[in-house]
Design a protein around this motif. Sequence first.
Motif, PDB file in Angstrom:
ATOM      1  N   ALA A  80      -0.166  10.569  -0.472  1.00 39.41           N
ATOM      2  CA  ALA A  80      -1.071  10.236   0.630  1.00 39.41           C
ATOM      3  C   ALA A  80      -1.869   9.006   0.236  1.00 39.41           C
ATOM      4  O   ALA A  80      -1.968   8.653  -0.944  1.00 39.41           O
ATOM      5  CB  ALA A  80      -2.017  11.401   0.932  1.00 39.41           C
ATOM      6  N   LEU A  81      -2.412   8.345   1.235  1.00 40.09           N
ATOM      7  CA  LEU A  81      -3.331   7.240   0.951  1.00 40.09           C
ATOM      8  C   LEU A  81      -4.629   7.822   0.410  1.00 40.09           C
ATOM      9  O   LEU A  81      -5.186   8.752   0.983  1.00 40.09           O
ATOM     10  CB  LEU A  81      -3.615   6.440   2.226  1.00 40.09           C
ATOM     11  CG  LEU A  81      -2.440   5.675   2.839  1.00 40.09           C
ATOM     12  CD1 LEU A  81      -2.895   4.950   4.090  1.00 40.09           C
ATOM     13  CD2 LEU A  81      -1.857   4.687   1.854  1.00 40.09           C
ATOM     14  N   ASP A  82      -5.094   7.293  -0.704  1.00 36.48           N
ATOM     15  CA  ASP A  82      -6.360   7.760  -1.243  1.00 36.48           C
ATOM     16  C   ASP A  82      -7.271   6.565  -1.517  1.00 36.48           C
ATOM     17  O   ASP A  82      -6.905   5.409  -1.282  1.00 36.48           O
ATOM     18  CB  ASP A  82      -6.153   8.611  -2.496  1.00 36.48           C
ATOM     19  CG  ASP A  82      -5.450   7.844  -3.610  1.00 36.48           C
ATOM     20  OD1 ASP A  82      -5.405   6.596  -3.549  1.00 36.48           O
ATOM     21  OD2 ASP A  82      -4.948   8.484  -4.546  1.00 36.48           O
ATOM     22  N   ASP A 123       2.180   5.582  -7.439  1.00 36.88           N
ATOM     23  CA  ASP A 123       1.002   6.110  -8.125  1.00 36.88           C
ATOM     24  C   ASP A 123       1.037   7.629  -8.177  1.00 36.88           C
ATOM     25  O   ASP A 123       0.798   8.240  -9.227  1.00 36.88           O
ATOM     26  CB  ASP A 123      -0.262   5.631  -7.409  1.00 36.88           C
ATOM     27  CG  ASP A 123      -1.527   6.194  -8.031  1.00 36.88           C
ATOM     28  OD1 ASP A 123      -1.721   6.005  -9.244  1.00 36.88           O
ATOM     29  OD2 ASP A 123      -2.312   6.844  -7.317  1.00 36.88           O
ATOM     30  N   THR A 124       1.368   8.261  -7.038  1.00 37.36           N
ATOM     31  CA  THR A 124       1.370   9.727  -7.001  1.00 37.36           C
ATOM     32  C   THR A 124       2.476  10.311  -7.861  1.00 37.36           C
ATOM     33  O   THR A 124       2.259  11.246  -8.631  1.00 37.36           O
ATOM     34  CB  THR A 124       1.523  10.222  -5.555  1.00 37.36           C
ATOM     35  OG1 THR A 124       0.451   9.701  -4.766  1.00 37.36           O
ATOM     36  CG2 THR A 124       1.494  11.741  -5.494  1.00 37.36           C
ATOM     37  N   VAL A 125       3.676   9.764  -7.749  1.00 37.20           N
ATOM     38  CA  VAL A 125       4.834  10.360  -8.415  1.00 37.20           C
ATOM     39  C   VAL A 125       4.933   9.947  -9.878  1.00 37.20           C
ATOM     40  O   VAL A 125       5.202  10.786 -10.746  1.00 37.20           O
ATOM     41  CB  VAL A 125       6.124   9.992  -7.655  1.00 37.20           C
ATOM     42  CG1 VAL A 125       7.356  10.500  -8.400  1.00 37.20           C
ATOM     43  CG2 VAL A 125       6.091  10.559  -6.246  1.00 37.20           C
ATOM     44  N   THR A 136       0.822  -1.207   0.000  1.00 36.82           N
ATOM     45  CA  THR A 136       0.000   0.000   0.000  1.00 36.82           C
ATOM     46  C   THR A 136       0.858   1.261   0.000  1.00 36.82           C
ATOM     47  O   THR A 136       0.607   2.207  -0.747  1.00 36.82           O
ATOM     48  CB  THR A 136      -0.936   0.001   1.219  1.00 36.82           C
ATOM     49  OG1 THR A 136      -1.751  -1.181   1.199  1.00 36.82           O
ATOM     50  CG2 THR A 136      -1.841   1.215   1.203  1.00 36.82           C
ATOM     51  N   VAL A 137       1.882   1.269   0.848  1.00 37.84           N
ATOM     52  CA  VAL A 137       2.777   2.435   0.894  1.00 37.84           C
ATOM     53  C   VAL A 137       3.475   2.609  -0.443  1.00 37.84           C
ATOM     54  O   VAL A 137       3.537   3.714  -1.001  1.00 37.84           O
ATOM     55  CB  VAL A 137       3.805   2.272   2.030  1.00 37.84           C
ATOM     56  CG1 VAL A 137       4.880   3.347   1.934  1.00 37.84           C
ATOM     57  CG2 VAL A 137       3.118   2.337   3.376  1.00 37.84           C
ATOM     58  N   GLY A 163       3.584   4.425   7.497  1.00 40.36           N
ATOM     59  CA  GLY A 163       4.600   4.135   6.491  1.00 40.36           C
ATOM     60  C   GLY A 163       4.685   5.176   5.392  1.00 40.36           C
ATOM     61  O   GLY A 163       5.769   5.448   4.872  1.00 40.36           O
ATOM     62  N   VAL A 164       3.544   5.781   5.009  1.00 43.70           N
ATOM     63  CA  VAL A 164       3.566   6.804   3.959  1.00 43.70           C
ATOM     64  C   VAL A 164       4.377   8.016   4.418  1.00 43.70           C
ATOM     65  O   VAL A 164       5.168   8.574   3.650  1.00 43.70           O
ATOM     66  CB  VAL A 164       2.129   7.212   3.582  1.00 43.70           C
ATOM     67  CG1 VAL A 164       2.125   8.517   2.817  1.00 43.70           C
ATOM     68  CG2 VAL A 164       1.482   6.126   2.744  1.00 43.70           C
ATOM     69  N   SER A 165       4.191   8.422   5.668  1.00 38.37           N
ATOM     70  CA  SER A 165       4.964   9.555   6.194  1.00 38.37           C
ATOM     71  C   SER A 165       6.453   9.232   6.206  1.00 38.37           C
ATOM     72  O   SER A 165       7.294  10.061   5.823  1.00 38.37           O
ATOM     73  CB  SER A 165       4.502   9.908   7.609  1.00 38.37           C
ATOM     74  OG  SER A 165       3.136  10.259   7.613  1.00 38.37           O
ATOM     75  N   LEU A 166       6.784   8.023   6.615  1.00 44.38           N
ATOM     76  CA  LEU A 166       8.189   7.618   6.655  1.00 44.38           C
ATOM     77  C   LEU A 166       8.778   7.549   5.249  1.00 44.38           C
ATOM     78  O   LEU A 166       9.896   8.022   5.004  1.00 44.38           O
ATOM     79  CB  LEU A 166       8.315   6.258   7.347  1.00 44.38           C
ATOM     80  CG  LEU A 166       9.731   5.693   7.486  1.00 44.38           C
ATOM     81  CD1 LEU A 166      10.585   6.615   8.342  1.00 44.38           C
ATOM     82  CD2 LEU A 166       9.691   4.284   8.084  1.00 44.38           C
ATOM     83  N   ALA A 167       8.015   6.979   4.302  1.00 41.77           N
ATOM     84  CA  ALA A 167       8.501   6.858   2.931  1.00 41.77           C
ATOM     85  C   ALA A 167       8.687   8.227   2.289  1.00 41.77           C
ATOM     86  O   ALA A 167       9.675   8.468   1.586  1.00 41.77           O
ATOM     87  CB  ALA A 167       7.535   6.014   2.111  1.00 41.77           C
ATOM     88  N   THR A 168       7.731   9.143   2.522  1.00 42.90           N
ATOM     89  CA  THR A 168       7.839  10.488   1.945  1.00 42.90           C
ATOM     90  C   THR A 168       9.074  11.204   2.455  1.00 42.90           C
ATOM     91  O   THR A 168       9.784  11.871   1.690  1.00 42.90           O
ATOM     92  CB  THR A 168       6.582  11.308   2.280  1.00 42.90           C
ATOM     93  OG1 THR A 168       5.415  10.604   1.798  1.00 42.90           O
ATOM     94  CG2 THR A 168       6.639  12.669   1.628  1.00 42.90           C
TER      95      THR A 168
END
Length: 809
Positions: free
Chosen positions: A368-370, A42-44, A35-36, A349-354
């Motif tokens: 972000a998770l969408d 997906d975003t980038v 997911t992360v 995990g998204v915050s950590l990955a970003t």
Amino acid sequence: MLREELRDAWRGLRAAPGTSILALAILTVGIAAATVTFSVVDTVALRRLPFPDAGRLTAVAVVTRANPRHGTVAPQDFFTWQEHAAAFEKLAAVGPWSLTFTTGDTTQRLRALRITANLFDVLKVQPALGGGFTAANENAGADQVVILSHAFWTTHFGADPNVIGRQVAFGRETRQVVGVMPRGFTYPIGPDRATEVWIPHVPRPRDRDHGTPGRAYDLQVVGRLRPGTTVSQAQEQVSRATAGVIAAHPNQTFWKDARPIVMTLHDYVVGPAGHWLVLVLGAVALVLVIGYVNVANLLLARATARARELAIRTALGAARARITRMLMLESLILSLSAATFGIVLAHWGVSLATASLPTGLARASTIALDMRVLSVAIAVAVATGIVFGAVPAWQGSRADVMSIMKEGTAIGTARGRARWQRGLLVAELAFVVTLLITTSLFVTSFVNVVRADLGFARDNLVGFRVSKSHSTVPERERASMMEAFVADMLTRAESVPGVVGVALVDGGLPLFGEVSSYSIKVPGHGQIAGADMLVLRSVTPRYFDVAGIRFLRGRTFEGTERSDTPRVAIINDEAERRFFGGRNPVGEIITFRGPTTIVGVVSSVRLFGPERDLRPELYVPLLQEDTGGSTISGDVLVRFASQAGSVAAVQEALKDVSGSAQPPAPRDIGNQFRTLTADRRFNAGVMGLFGLLALGMAAAGVYGLMSFVVMQQRRTIGVRLALGATRGRIFRGVLANSGRLLLPAIALGLVGGWASSRLFASVVFGVTGNEVWLYAVVAGVLGATAAAATLLPAHRASRVDPLVMLRAE
């Protein structure tokens, strides 16, 4: 009915807590990682640009052999392409600009862009309020207009619709507001802060003249293709137009080492990050497959162990359909619980990955998770539950109830499940070997990049940009004034505690992509042009010592070189190799702004980073170049023993001597190297993390299967022990059983790893994929992991009490 079946399914999971918790943990980690990763990729890299019909948007850039990153464009090229490239419906350009805006007592520098009037037509986005620029605004005198971003309009004008037509002061100039862009719109799409205001681009007459000496490469070009036109057709037309200009101006050297490239705007925005992000997505998909296979094995083992229980349920009248639904519900509860925990973990995990992503990634701040990502996670979880429940349910429905009641399990069913389990484990381990080899390639590549010889010592090396004008000084006095300025500046900086050495260089710092290429004449080679043009650095004598550049032959500059002394130069060994063959160039005379004697040869510096080609370099004495001009500028290069507390002191010293209002900003070369290698570091870190996850899952899979095998064979082991088999032999037998599964898995994985090394040969650095040691290390690591995971089941097997087992029979 459903409530009862759900209660039975929950009881079934609680009956084997070890298996349930292990399966839940594997699925949770796998779903969270997927997911992360999908959120980031997906975003980038995958998401379409936020413009209508974005597939027809293209970018035109300039690349060179030495620096293949997509470079900005000179206005002369833009106008040529605009006139001759009919593949574009419209072609627009944007360039950087600086405006200040004062609110109360605060003055802020705005992110402003100058744009051609047709930019918003190209993007098919019009102002939400007011209108856009017109062609008349591209003329001096009619260009004092501005378009505001929605955020700037809201923050500074309170979203007042009457702002249109208002005169607004930006520093010392006043501009009329003609439009406000829609909420969320920004262009260009980049990693830094969004554009706040747009102003018209006003070309100068020289911007359309290819014969003008000197060019400003400061425009980004975006176009919209005509319907039915391809990027390759646009590329052909742009290249043809550029070739025509080169033919018409054979003496200009601007295009000798450069070529235009047309690409989709999406690829331009994403850049090279798109390739390695998709690689990361593939790696996490492989980890997810490994996790799913592992969980499938655990559930198959659990289903075999429950064969007697299910047979009793059937004998007591339970319908096979109800048993099938119960097993399916158990799997669904497990997978949906894992999805829930995985999504909660993914938020962290998204915050950590970003935070861990390399700097410079477009759209990284919007990760972000969408709902798309959450929908994929839930869909995968449901599919997983269906598949994991279907196989045990299908096998259970085919079992012979009487055989199970007599023997404890149906022999055919047990053998069928054993084949499934062994086959799945072999496949899982093969995937793990392939992933570990791929991980090793990227980790080794990163190590090679970090340890690469750059030709200079990058640590504790900082540059400070300085400039000093002597335009008000009489020309006859400028030389002595500038010499005094340089000497004072170097002396002040050297006096700061912690400073080891100081030099001044004009022409840019290594690794910052700042180069000025010049043509020279070499005896036997004629005029050097194109990709062989030399990178020029004007330096003070201590530059090579401060930068840590090795001297190979000859001498350094003596400090007595002035505009009225014979011209001298130092070249690097790459220039020596290209232009002088095997002979010593020291003492040779080249032509660069007059006859110039080569007095030394130094090692080559990798100006653009460890993965870029070497360039021939020419060093000349700074005072021999600049003393006749009215301005001296460059970077004060400072070598520190330790940067703690010294950088600020050097800034203040340089501010005092240059008379600048602001201290010069430090540019740390070591930090720049870390920025240039950030994508390698991120790849190595992510692949290493996924490799460790896969290795852990492999250990869990081996442990789970061998524990199940030992449990199923307890009676056989007890009989063998009763007939005289030693406990050591039983222990070694379990290990050998694990080895028989491991060997084919390693063989298949090595083949997959070899194929992976061929696939990624072009993106790894200093690794061929044929290193035998790498394959041996991966095989050894997996073998040791599998052996460690088998030790406990083997120990349990060797401790079976034959009397207890026989008495139970």
